[in-house]
Design a protein around this motif. Structure first.
Motif, short mmCIF file in Angstrom:
data_model
loop_
_atom_site.label_atom_id
_atom_site.label_comp_id
_atom_site.label_asym_id
_atom_site.label_seq_id
_atom_site.Cartn_x
_atom_site.Cartn_y
_atom_site.Cartn_z
N PRO A 21 -10.08 -12.79 -15.13
CA PRO A 21 -8.73 -12.20 -15.06
C PRO A 21 -8.78 -10.69 -14.89
O PRO A 21 -7.99 -10.12 -14.15
CB PRO A 21 -8.11 -12.61 -16.41
N ASP A 22 -9.73 -10.02 -15.58
CA ASP A 22 -9.85 -8.57 -15.47
C ASP A 22 -10.34 -8.16 -14.09
O ASP A 22 -9.90 -7.16 -13.53
CB ASP A 22 -10.80 -8.05 -16.55
N ARG A 23 -11.29 -8.95 -13.54
CA ARG A 23 -11.82 -8.63 -12.22
C ARG A 23 -10.73 -8.73 -11.16
O ARG A 23 -10.60 -7.88 -10.29
CB ARG A 23 -12.96 -9.58 -11.88
N THR A 24 -9.89 -9.76 -11.25
CA THR A 24 -8.79 -9.93 -10.30
C THR A 24 -7.78 -8.79 -10.42
O THR A 24 -7.32 -8.23 -9.42
CB THR A 24 -8.09 -11.28 -10.53
N ALA A 25 -7.44 -8.43 -11.67
CA ALA A 25 -6.48 -7.35 -11.88
C ALA A 25 -7.02 -6.03 -11.35
O ALA A 25 -6.29 -5.25 -10.73
CB ALA A 25 -6.15 -7.23 -13.38
N PHE A 26 -8.31 -5.77 -11.59
CA PHE A 26 -8.88 -4.51 -11.13
C PHE A 26 -8.99 -4.48 -9.61
O PHE A 26 -8.83 -3.43 -8.98
CB PHE A 26 -10.25 -4.26 -11.76
N SER A 27 -9.26 -5.63 -8.98
CA SER A 27 -9.31 -5.71 -7.52
C SER A 27 -7.97 -5.32 -6.92
O SER A 27 -7.90 -4.58 -5.94
CB SER A 27 -9.71 -7.12 -7.08
N ASP A 28 -6.87 -5.81 -7.52
CA ASP A 28 -5.53 -5.42 -7.06
C ASP A 28 -5.30 -3.93 -7.28
O ASP A 28 -4.68 -3.25 -6.44
CB ASP A 28 -4.46 -6.22 -7.81
N HIS A 29 -5.79 -3.41 -8.39
CA HIS A 29 -5.63 -1.99 -8.71
C HIS A 29 -6.31 -1.10 -7.68
O HIS A 29 -5.80 -0.04 -7.31
CB HIS A 29 -6.21 -1.73 -10.10
N LEU A 30 -7.47 -1.55 -7.14
CA LEU A 30 -8.21 -0.75 -6.17
C LEU A 30 -7.42 -0.50 -4.90
O LEU A 30 -7.63 0.51 -4.22
CB LEU A 30 -9.54 -1.46 -5.81
N ALA A 31 -6.51 -1.40 -4.56
CA ALA A 31 -5.75 -1.26 -3.33
C ALA A 31 -4.83 -0.05 -3.36
O ALA A 31 -4.44 0.47 -2.30
CB ALA A 31 -4.94 -2.53 -3.07
N THR A 32 -4.48 0.45 -4.54
CA THR A 32 -3.53 1.56 -4.65
C THR A 32 -4.11 2.78 -5.33
O THR A 32 -3.46 3.82 -5.39
CB THR A 32 -2.28 1.10 -5.43
N CYS A 33 -5.32 2.68 -5.86
CA CYS A 33 -5.91 3.82 -6.60
C CYS A 33 -7.06 4.41 -5.80
O CYS A 33 -8.15 3.83 -5.75
CB CYS A 33 -6.38 3.37 -7.98
N ARG A 34 -6.84 5.54 -5.18
CA ARG A 34 -7.87 6.15 -4.35
C ARG A 34 -9.07 6.62 -5.16
O ARG A 34 -10.21 6.54 -4.72
CB ARG A 34 -7.28 7.34 -3.56
N SER A 35 -8.81 7.14 -6.36
CA SER A 35 -9.92 7.67 -7.16
C SER A 35 -10.87 6.56 -7.57
O SER A 35 -12.09 6.70 -7.50
CB SER A 35 -9.39 8.41 -8.39
N CYS A 36 -10.32 5.39 -7.98
CA CYS A 36 -11.19 4.27 -8.36
C CYS A 36 -11.92 3.72 -7.15
O CYS A 36 -13.09 3.35 -7.23
CB CYS A 36 -10.36 3.18 -9.03
N ALA A 37 -11.23 3.65 -5.99
CA ALA A 37 -11.87 3.15 -4.79
C ALA A 37 -13.03 4.04 -4.37
O ALA A 37 -14.09 3.57 -3.96
CB ALA A 37 -10.86 3.02 -3.66
N ALA A 38 -12.83 5.38 -4.51
CA ALA A 38 -13.89 6.32 -4.15
C ALA A 38 -15.08 6.19 -5.09
O ALA A 38 -16.24 6.21 -4.67
CB ALA A 38 -13.35 7.74 -4.17
#
Length: 244
Positions: A21-38
């Protein structure tokens, strides 16, 4: 992190130790968070489980404590501390030559992320590039073009290392949300994950989002033993195949 996303969980996501559940939530979060994606791209080599990278010493080791009882949270924190120390050491210099690594003793594997070239000719001048390490590695080499699914193009630049083979990927023509992995396939059919990432809804190398995706990682095999690399989705679809 069962009900909310923490920015600090990017390290745990890169190491693959988040629950589903946490992995799925964080995957969705990456789509909008540039700092985490970087930061995830910086840590992309972790998923490759590079062989030959030694363990890090920390305060517990110096005090006589063993590293075998480190939990996942401690591993993530140790990785972050070492990367921060490496960045501080590079300030005011013109050479990237540091490597961050941790050893997961309980699992018996070495996990690391390299931010240097180790190509025999030296290192990458910091002030001379506006790109990330994956794009720099790709641009510096000779790409091997891949065969893609409809609309998907890309290629790999491979480098022989003392620990195995480093791969830098360029990928175009993908839209999300997707979770993908770069997988190395040996000549005997064995498969190893090189690195993984999330594709946001806007995608890469598509109308409205023309910039390609660049990621990199490593596999503990010498290049002659590798048959091909595949870019695969979490759903099992193959987006790109690069025969080497």
């Amino acid at each position: 992190m069962t009900s909310r996303v923490e920015h600090t969980d990017v390290g745990a996501y890169a190491l693959g130790i988040l629950e589903e559940p946490d992995r799925t939530a964080f995957s969705d979060h990456l789509a909008t968070c540039r700092s985490c994606a970087a930061e995830l791209q910086e840590l992309s080599g972790v998923a490759g489980a590079l062989a030959g990278v030694g363990p890090l010493d920390d305060e517990r080791d110096d005090a006589g404590g063993g590293s075998g009882d480190r939990g996942p949270a401690e591993v993530v924190n140790l990785l972050r501390r070492r990367k921060a120390a490496d960045r501080r050491a590079r300030r005011g210099t013109f050479v990237i030559g540091a490597a961050a690594a941790v050893t997961l003793v309980a699992g018996g594997i070495a996990v690391g992320t390299s931010i240097s070239g180790e190509n025999g000719s030296g290192s990458v001048p910091v002030g001379h590039s506006a790109h990330g390490p994956a794009e720099d590695a790709y641009r510096a080499g000779t790409p091997v073009a891949g065969a893609g699914a409809p609309g998907v193009t890309g290629g790999l630049v491979l480098e022989t290392k003392g620990w195995g083979t480093h791969a830098a990927l360029e990928l175009r023509g993908v839209k999300g949300p997707l979770e993908c992995e770069l997988v190395a396939v040996s000549r005997t059919g064995e498969r190893r994950v090189v690195t993984g990432w999330a594709v946001p809804e806007r995608g890469y190398g598509v109308p409205g989002s023309p910039e390609p995706l660049y990621v990199h990682g490593g596999v503990a095999w010498e290049r002659p033993g590798i048959d091909r690399f595949e870019v695969r989705t979490s759903g099992g679809d193959t987006l790109l195949t690069v025969t080497v």
